[in-house]
Design a protein around this motif. Structure first.
Motif, mmCIF file in Angstrom:
data_model
loop_
_atom_site.group_PDB
_atom_site.id
_atom_site.type_symbol
_atom_site.label_atom_id
_atom_site.label_comp_id
_atom_site.label_asym_id
_atom_site.label_seq_id
_atom_site.Cartn_x
_atom_site.Cartn_y
_atom_site.Cartn_z
ATOM 1 N N GLY A 272 6.539 1.728 -0.209
ATOM 2 C CA GLY A 272 7.371 0.621 0.242
ATOM 3 C C GLY A 272 8.721 0.592 -0.430
ATOM 4 N N GLN A 273 8.890 1.370 -1.509
ATOM 5 C CA GLN A 273 10.164 1.400 -2.217
ATOM 6 C C GLN A 273 10.675 2.810 -2.414
ATOM 7 N N GLY A 274 9.817 3.699 -2.849
ATOM 8 C CA GLY A 274 10.256 5.047 -3.162
ATOM 9 C C GLY A 274 9.269 6.089 -2.683
ATOM 10 N N LEU A 275 9.693 7.344 -2.816
ATOM 11 C CA LEU A 275 8.884 8.479 -2.388
ATOM 12 C C LEU A 275 8.463 9.319 -3.590
ATOM 13 N N SER A 276 7.292 9.898 -3.470
ATOM 14 C CA SER A 276 6.848 10.932 -4.393
ATOM 15 C C SER A 276 6.195 11.995 -3.519
ATOM 16 N N TYR A 277 5.818 13.104 -4.103
ATOM 17 C CA TYR A 277 5.197 14.147 -3.293
ATOM 18 C C TYR A 277 4.194 14.949 -4.092
ATOM 19 N N SER A 278 3.370 15.680 -3.346
ATOM 20 C CA SER A 278 2.392 16.583 -3.942
ATOM 21 C C SER A 278 2.108 17.696 -2.933
ATOM 22 N N THR A 279 1.782 18.868 -3.434
ATOM 23 C CA THR A 279 1.451 19.977 -2.533
ATOM 24 C C THR A 279 -0.013 19.945 -2.119
ATOM 25 N N GLU A 280 -0.832 19.221 -2.860
ATOM 26 C CA GLU A 280 -2.260 19.104 -2.547
ATOM 27 C C GLU A 280 -2.662 17.637 -2.616
ATOM 28 N N LEU A 281 -3.620 17.260 -1.788
ATOM 29 C CA LEU A 281 -4.150 15.898 -1.827
ATOM 30 C C LEU A 281 -5.371 15.853 -2.735
ATOM 31 N N ASP A 282 -5.427 14.833 -3.593
ATOM 32 C CA ASP A 282 -6.650 14.625 -4.360
ATOM 33 C C ASP A 282 -7.553 13.698 -3.544
ATOM 34 N N ALA A 283 -8.713 13.381 -4.059
ATOM 35 C CA ALA A 283 -9.701 12.585 -3.312
ATOM 36 C C ALA A 283 -9.158 11.203 -2.955
ATOM 37 N N ILE A 284 -8.418 10.581 -3.837
ATOM 38 C CA ILE A 284 -7.855 9.254 -3.551
ATOM 39 C C ILE A 284 -6.746 9.354 -2.509
ATOM 40 N N GLN A 285 -5.870 10.327 -2.652
ATOM 41 C CA GLN A 285 -4.761 10.492 -1.707
ATOM 42 C C GLN A 285 -5.248 10.782 -0.298
ATOM 43 N N GLU A 286 -6.377 11.441 -0.160
ATOM 44 C CA GLU A 286 -6.932 11.725 1.167
ATOM 45 C C GLU A 286 -7.306 10.458 1.914
ATOM 46 N N PRO B 185 0.819 -1.221 0.000
ATOM 47 C CA PRO B 185 0.000 0.000 0.000
ATOM 48 C C PRO B 185 0.851 1.269 0.000
ATOM 49 N N THR B 186 0.275 2.323 -0.513
ATOM 50 C CA THR B 186 0.919 3.631 -0.461
ATOM 51 C C THR B 186 0.446 4.344 0.796
ATOM 52 N N PHE B 187 1.409 4.912 1.523
ATOM 53 C CA PHE B 187 1.125 5.665 2.738
ATOM 54 C C PHE B 187 1.424 7.138 2.476
ATOM 55 N N ARG B 188 0.735 8.005 3.177
ATOM 56 C CA ARG B 188 0.970 9.448 3.046
ATOM 57 C C ARG B 188 1.567 9.991 4.334
ATOM 58 N N MET B 189 2.337 11.071 4.203
ATOM 59 C CA MET B 189 2.948 11.691 5.376
ATOM 60 C C MET B 189 3.029 13.200 5.158
ATOM 61 N N PRO B 190 2.467 13.979 6.090
ATOM 62 C CA PRO B 190 2.538 15.431 5.921
ATOM 63 C C PRO B 190 3.927 15.960 6.270
ATOM 64 N N ILE B 191 4.408 16.900 5.489
ATOM 65 C CA ILE B 191 5.649 17.613 5.781
ATOM 66 C C ILE B 191 5.235 19.028 6.168
ATOM 67 N N ARG B 192 5.635 19.424 7.373
ATOM 68 C CA ARG B 192 5.147 20.685 7.949
ATOM 69 C C ARG B 192 6.247 21.737 8.053
ATOM 70 N N ASP B 193 5.827 22.996 8.064
ATOM 71 C CA ASP B 193 6.771 24.089 8.304
ATOM 72 C C ASP B 193 6.890 24.317 9.815
ATOM 73 N N LYS B 194 7.662 25.305 10.223
ATOM 74 C CA LYS B 194 7.898 25.560 11.653
ATOM 75 C C LYS B 194 6.628 25.923 12.411
ATOM 76 N N GLN B 195 5.624 26.438 11.728
ATOM 77 C CA GLN B 195 4.365 26.800 12.367
ATOM 78 C C GLN B 195 3.391 25.616 12.435
ATOM 79 N N GLY B 196 3.765 24.492 11.847
ATOM 80 C CA GLY B 196 2.912 23.312 11.873
ATOM 81 C C GLY B 196 1.993 23.175 10.672
ATOM 82 N N ASN B 197 2.088 24.100 9.742
ATOM 83 C CA ASN B 197 1.257 24.025 8.532
ATOM 84 C C ASN B 197 1.813 22.980 7.566
ATOM 85 N N ILE B 198 0.932 22.268 6.913
ATOM 86 C CA ILE B 198 1.372 21.280 5.931
ATOM 87 C C ILE B 198 1.820 22.003 4.667
#
Length: 147
Positions: free
Chosen positions: A112-126, A91-104
């Motif tokens: 399980g093998q590699g990373l990708s990223y996005s600045t916004e979550l789509d309906a599936i990623q949520e 399965p693909t897992f998501r992880m928020p990356i936050r700034d110093k104020q705690g904002n995503i």
């Protein structure tokens, strides 16, 4: 030595009744992935494989045996079942990356093998599970439907 392996459906006795977890994947660097199945049962379903084929209540990484032992819950392998075809890949897992104020700022996705990223979550990623190790207390809440 681990007594549970991918494909195993584990029956767990809770104060509310029998709960079930389907161990789905193992990873060299993380605890096993499990699907906490929906519903607490008064007795073991006749077809656990069919029960496991439904959508899970929660998907998470957790050192399952240690967590169940820590909670003092009686547990045993009740059956084995293949994963639904759509869930056989790690399965693909998501992880928020936050700034110093705690904002995503953006989201990491790990398959399980590699990373990708996005600045916004789509309906599936949520709907993707969070990349974190579930605690024993959160597992207990998930088993009884409270999470």
């Amino acid at each position: 030595m681990t007594r549970y392996h991918p494909g195993d459906i584990i029956e767990i006795r809770t104060d509310q009744g029998l709960a079930y977890v389907h161990l789905t994947h193992e990873h060299d660097s993380y605890p096993p992935v499990v699907r906490v199945l929906k519903g607490v049962q008064l007795e073991r379903p006749a077809d656990l494989a069919a029960h496991a084929a439904g959508a899970p209540h929660v998907t998470a990484m957790i050192p399952l045996e240690q967590a169940l032992d820590r909670l003092g819950l009686v547990h045993e392998k009740a059956a084995e079942a293949l994963l639904p075809p759509a869930e056989r890949r790690f399965p693909t897992f998501r992880m928020p990356i936050r700034d110093k104020q705690g904002n995503i700022v953006y989201w990491w996705f790990w398959d399980g093998q590699g990373l990708s990223y996005s600045t916004e979550l789509d309906a599936i990623q949520e709907t993707l599970p969070l990349r974190e190790v579930m605690s024993s207390s959160r597992l207990l809440r998930a088993l009884t439907g409270a999470v």
